[in-house]
Write a protein that holds these residues in place. Structure first.
Motif, PDB file in Angstrom:
ATOM      1  N   ALA A  97       3.883  -0.980  11.796  1.00 20.13           N
ATOM      2  CA  ALA A  97       3.045   0.218  11.927  1.00 20.13           C
ATOM      3  C   ALA A  97       2.834   0.846  10.565  1.00 20.13           C
ATOM      4  CB  ALA A  97       3.675   1.208  12.883  1.00 20.13           C
ATOM      5  N   LEU A  98       1.581   1.226  10.286  1.00 20.68           N
ATOM      6  CA  LEU A  98       1.297   2.011   9.095  1.00 20.68           C
ATOM      7  C   LEU A  98       1.745   3.451   9.353  1.00 20.68           C
ATOM      8  CD1 LEU A  98      -2.324   0.775   8.295  1.00 20.68           C
ATOM      9  CD2 LEU A  98      -0.257   0.182   7.065  1.00 20.68           C
TER      10      LEU A  98
ATOM     11  N   MET B  64       0.864  -1.185   0.000  1.00 20.71           N
ATOM     12  CA  MET B  64       0.000   0.000   0.000  1.00 20.71           C
ATOM     13  C   MET B  64       0.900   1.234   0.000  1.00 20.71           C
ATOM     14  SD  MET B  64      -2.862  -1.088   2.892  1.00 20.71           S
ATOM     15  CE  MET B  64      -3.844   0.387   2.723  1.00 20.71           C
ATOM     16  N   ASP B  65       0.601   2.155  -0.902  1.00 19.19           N
ATOM     17  CA  ASP B  65       1.404   3.379  -0.891  1.00 19.19           C
ATOM     18  C   ASP B  65       0.954   4.270   0.267  1.00 19.19           C
ATOM     19  OD1 ASP B  65      -0.948   4.726  -1.662  1.00 19.19           O
ATOM     20  OD2 ASP B  65      -0.454   4.536  -3.787  1.00 19.19           O
ATOM     21  N   THR B  66       1.663   5.377   0.443  1.00 21.27           N
ATOM     22  CA  THR B  66       1.416   6.250   1.589  1.00 21.27           C
ATOM     23  C   THR B  66      -0.009   6.790   1.601  1.00 21.27           C
ATOM     24  OG1 THR B  66       3.737   6.904   1.584  1.00 21.27           O
ATOM     25  CG2 THR B  66       2.228   8.311   2.813  1.00 21.27           C
ATOM     26  N   ASN B  67      -0.510   7.158   0.443  1.00 25.20           N
ATOM     27  CA  ASN B  67      -1.869   7.708   0.371  1.00 25.20           C
ATOM     28  C   ASN B  67      -2.905   6.643   0.730  1.00 25.20           C
ATOM     29  OD1 ASN B  67      -3.713   9.878  -0.279  1.00 25.20           O
ATOM     30  ND2 ASN B  67      -4.253   8.685  -2.131  1.00 25.20           N
ATOM     31  N   ALA B  68      -2.704   5.433   0.202  1.00 23.33           N
ATOM     32  CA  ALA B  68      -3.638   4.341   0.492  1.00 23.33           C
ATOM     33  C   ALA B  68      -3.623   3.997   1.979  1.00 23.33           C
ATOM     34  CB  ALA B  68      -3.277   3.109  -0.336  1.00 23.33           C
TER      35      ALA B  68
END
Length: 917
Positions: free
Chosen positions: A72-73, A16-20
């Motif tokens: 961690a996200l 998942m990219d940062t925005n997702a």
């Protein structure tokens, strides 16, 4: 603790990219707080994740046995969220543990356009997780849920309506009863049914004590959301299996006259969404549950007698056998046998007729050891889980392979019947053989259909196909496949000649799903193969070297293509076959139940034979006969442990002669083991098993009640004393003169005098009022005085030998009272530091001296009082004018004072004079 996962781990990475990730964090926050009993999974197609500190820690410990895999996200962002990523296999492992062992709820979210809840499950509702939980695995646990409602009916009485839904057996059970404010009958019902989950209208008001009871018994509580009421009659008309010729209308069913139970059933059907699963329609049966058929067990007795193993214990574990009574008796070979045995040990019977039948069959099997071995190892071991196969049929998920496995059972069962008939035992013939014959007759049509449709030659090659003669198009494809197979066989022969492996047919033609058809030779011939450029190696395994050639690969690809066309072509035929097979669900379920019963009875016989000292058949007397005689009774779990040489003891209870033992003795002396051994033997006899004794005569009991080994229950806010008071109050309310009660160390957790007073009053009540069989182990030596006033009470003690230096526990029950508890000697056995032991002895001696001084002073004062009384009696005897009433009063007071004086001489004189009087 929060740590990033190591780079070397094999678990999938969350792509998942940062925005997702930020959007996901916002979505997760919108979900809001969830109950701690629910774990949420998120399906990302290539992996699964859980989030939040609680879920992450729980799942990481289940799967990885460590929290080191918690990541961690956006770890550098203020809006962070912990996560653990899981492969599909680890997701399935976690779900199994959460639902079947830890009794938690599971929710799975999946993203289409937006994230949404796709499916959910709970311990009592496993339907949407069955493929994950039970695919290629034995189902050893029941899937039972209850729903209940309570209505106040004046005073302290409550009317309770209970509906039980057993999804594995497709069974509804209803019961309704009046209960006291402690819900004694409800607890017995919960113990009997062993539900994983309970639906309640509320957890407040009248349901507060119900909630506490369910939590005490490890049952998950769910309060379903209120919705528009479903029509119970309409649902039952669709769900129930009606007999042939019976009107398909549930209106007149007597079970529905129980209004509260019916309301509870309505809620359960709605919650489980049974009507919307086509596999349930027309397969459920409904009946009324009669509690009086079973021996009443409370949760304290289940715990005291170690009836069931700890959650998560599997029959394959080495410790399974000696951890519980179920482990001792469960020698079953089939999954359905394991499940039924789990029910039987929690549902001891009060039917002398059924128990005699079970004992007759076990005895018969033990007398024919060859038959016992044949049934267990040759036949039952090969029986699949028919119930699960039947459920796959009902849900239209069955394959030809499943149908063939059912067919094999139908073929093997007549052989089982033949072996049983060879025993020439009337009970075996009537209880087992006759039902088997009836169900096999009902399944004749299914057997013939399988023989007409299934290609048995293909099964020998590992393929499950419809006979090509069933369809002209199938015949064309089959002919092509046969030609290709013959070509591959010619290539095999050619390859064998080319490699010239000692002139033997060493080259094998094999078919593996992922590789298709290929050749295989042994590892030792590898060098010969590598010299031949016409062949190339596919892979090397323990069983040899797999290889192929251009022609073989071409034929194999063409064969695989034909095989796929064949399967597609036969699919419609298979669907029709499955549709017809569904009509045999009822006799298949009955056959499953009969095989499970046979497996349990065979298991009883194996358990009796394989014990260190073989078990014996108990002689069962009718309820109220008033006899409980167990010679040389042993504890079945303890004697199975390594390095344990069990010392046997006996009990002899006869109505109006002796029905209570007050047992004293040192700590660790065997009091608890002794009373549990008696309770366990009585339970095993009421299940239908043989018992660990040299001789047993048992009057059937209506309840087995226990209070053994209470401890603090911090989670539920109950102290040791409160726990044992709750358990003991249940005993007082429930026990009758036909009950067995075992009590150990009652009265701890409060002051010595209060504890002794409570223990005394309870023992006296059970002996004088209830008059039930009672084993009462205690350290309150004062209670032994009950035996002086009640002839049905006998004192006994666990023997020990002590002198100045040595202390030996004998573990033998002997008549009479143990004068002291030897606590200090036991502390020395437990390797207490010597200075601590010596200090304890000093303090003990000081207390003893102080008590002796006080006793001497009291005795001296009492002697002076007696001397005055003697002088008064002497004077009164010479006084011819004294009033008779005054003289009688003087004599009475004198006698009472003598009794208070702890003198064996005076006691014997009084006893002699009373006997003469």
């Amino acid at each position: 603790m929060q740590a990033k996962a190591t780079e070397s781990r094999r678990e999938p990475t969350l792509h998942m990219d940062t925005n997702a990730r930020r959007n996901f964090i916002k979505y997760h926050a919108k979900l809001g707080e969830k109950p701690r009993t629910t774990v949420r999974f998120f399906d990302h197609s290539d992996c699964y994740t859980v989030h939040g500190s609680d879920d992450c820690e729980l799942v990481s410990k289940i799967v990885y046995k460590s929290t080191a895999f918690i990541g961690a996200l956006l770890p550098d962002d203020k809006e962070t969220l912990q996560f653990v990523s899981l492969s599909k296999s680890n997701f399935e492992l976690a779900v199994r543990e959460l639902l079947l062992v830890k009794n938690l709820r599971v929710e799975v979210y999946i993203k289409r356009n937006e994230w949404q809840l796709e499916y959910r499950g709970s311990p009592g509702n496993l339907l949407q997780f069955e493929d994950i939980l039970f695919a290629n695995k034995e189902v050893l646990v029941g899937n039972n849920m209850i729903s209940l409602q309570v209505k106040l009916e004046g005073g302290t009485q409550r009317r309770v309506g209970v509906a039980s839904v057993e999804q594995n057996d497709c069974q509804f059970q209803l019961l309704e009863f009046l209960d006291d404010d402690f819900f004694t009958e409800l607890e017995a019902t919960v113990v009997l049914l062993g539900p994983k989950e309970c639906l309640l209208p509320s957890v407040e008001g009248e349901y507060v004590p119900v909630k506490a009871l369910l939590e005490r018994n490890g049952v998950m509580i769910t309060v379903p959301k209120k919705s528009s009421a479903n029509d119970l009659l309409q649902d039952l008309n669709r769900l129930l299996r009606f007999a042939k010729g019976q009107q398909e209308d549930a209106t007149g069913l007597k079970e529905l006259q129980m209004q509260l139970a019916s309301e509870s059933l309505k809620v359960a059907i709605k919650y489980l969404d049974l009507v919307n699963d086509a596999g349930n329609l027309g397969h459920y049966e409904i009946k009324q549950l009669d509690l009086k058929r079973f021996v009443h067990l409370d949760s304290a007795a289940v715990s005291a007698l170690n009836i069931i193993p700890k959650p998560g214990t599997h029959p394959s574990m080495p410790s399974y056998r000696w951890q519980s009574i179920l482990g001792v008796l469960d020698q079953c070979r089939t999954p359905q046998g394991h499940r039924l045995m789990g029910k039987w040990v929690k549902q001891p019977l009060r039917s002398q007729e059924i128990l005699n039948d079970r004992h007759n069959i076990v005895e018969c099997l033990l007398e024919s050891s060859d038959t016992l071995e044949t049934l267990s190892l040759d036949y039952l071991k090969r029986i699949p889980d028919i119930l699960m196969l039947t459920k796959k049929l009902m849900r239209r998920k069955a394959t030809l392979q499943d149908l063939f496995r059912i067919y094999q059972v139908i073929l093997r069962t007549p052989k089982i019947v033949q072996v049983l008939l060879g025993l020439e035992n009337s009970t075996v013939e009537s209880v087992i053989c006759s039902p088997f014959k009836g169900f096999l007759e009902d399944l004749t049509g299914l057997k013939q259909m399988v023989e007409q449709v299934v290609d048995f030659e293909a099964i020998e090659r590992g393929e499950y196909l419809v006979k090509s003669s069933f369809d002209s198009r199938l015949m064309e494809v089959q002919q092509t496949m046969n030609e290709l197979y013959e070509k591959m066989q010619r290539l095999q022969s050619k390859c064998n000649d080319e490699l010239d492996l000692d002139g033997k047919q060493q080259v094998k033609l094999e078919n593996v799903a992922k590789l298709g058809y290929h050749f295989r030779i042994t590892l030792k011939d590898d060098s010969v193969l590598r010299k031949n450029k016409n062949y190339r190696i596919v892979d090397v395994i323990k069983g040899g070297v797999r290889f192929t050639s251009d022609k073989l690969e071409s034929y194999a690809e063409e064969f695989a293509s034909c095989h796929s066309r064949y399967e597609e072509q036969q699919q419609s035929i298979v669907e029709e076959i499955i549709q017809v097979a569904v009509g045999y669900a009822a006799p298949l379920t009955s056959l499953n139940n009969e095989l499970a019963q046979l497996d349990c009875l065979v298991s009883f016989a194996i358990a009796a034979r394989s014990a260190p000292t073989p078990y014996v058949r108990p002689k069962m007397l009718a309820e109220g006969a008033g006899q409980l005689v167990l010679n040389d009774v042993r504890h079945p779990c303890l004697e199975l442990q390594e390095n344990v040489s069990f010392i046997v003891n006996s009990v002899d209870f006869q109505k109006d002669n002796c029905n209570m033992f007050i047992i004293t003795g040192p700590n660790m002396g065997g009091k608890s083991t002794y009373i549990r051994s008696v309770g366990t033997a009585v339970l095993m006899a009421h299940v239908g098993a043989f018992v660990p004794c040299s001789m047993a005569t048992i009057s059937m009991v209506d309840s087995i009640l226990g209070r053994v080994g209470a401890s603090d229950n911090i989670i539920k806010g109950l102290s040791t004393f409160m726990v044992e008071m709750i358990e003991t109050s249940g005993i007082i309310r429930t026990a009758t003169d036909k009950s067995l009660v075992i009590i150990d160390e009652l009265g701890r957790g409060t002051s010595t005098y209060e504890g002794c007073g409570i223990a005394w009053s309870i023992a006296e009540h059970l002996a004088k009022e209830t008059k039930c069989f009672t084993l009462f182990a205690t350290h309150f030596h004062e209670i032994t005085k009950l035996a002086e006033t009640l002839q049905t009470v006998k004192n006994c003690h666990m023997a020990a030998v002590a002198d100045a230096e040595n202390f030996t526990l004998l573990y033998q029950v002997r008549p009479g009272v143990m004068e002291k508890s030897f606590g200090i000697q036991v502390a020395r056995l437990a390797n207490f530091p010597e200075d601590v032991v010596q200090n304890a002895e000093q303090i003990y001696n000081e207390f003893e001296d102080e008590h002796a001084d006080k006793q001497n002073k009291e005795d001296k004062a009492l002697l002076e009082k007696i001397q005055v009384a003697i002088q008064q009696l002497s004077t009164a005897g010479n006084n011819t004018e004294i009033n008779v009433e005054d003289l009688t009063q003087l004599v009475t007071q004198f006698t009472q004072d003598i009794k208070q004086l702890d003198s064996d001489y005076f006691k014997s004189v009084l006893a002699s004079s009373e006997a003469k009087a």
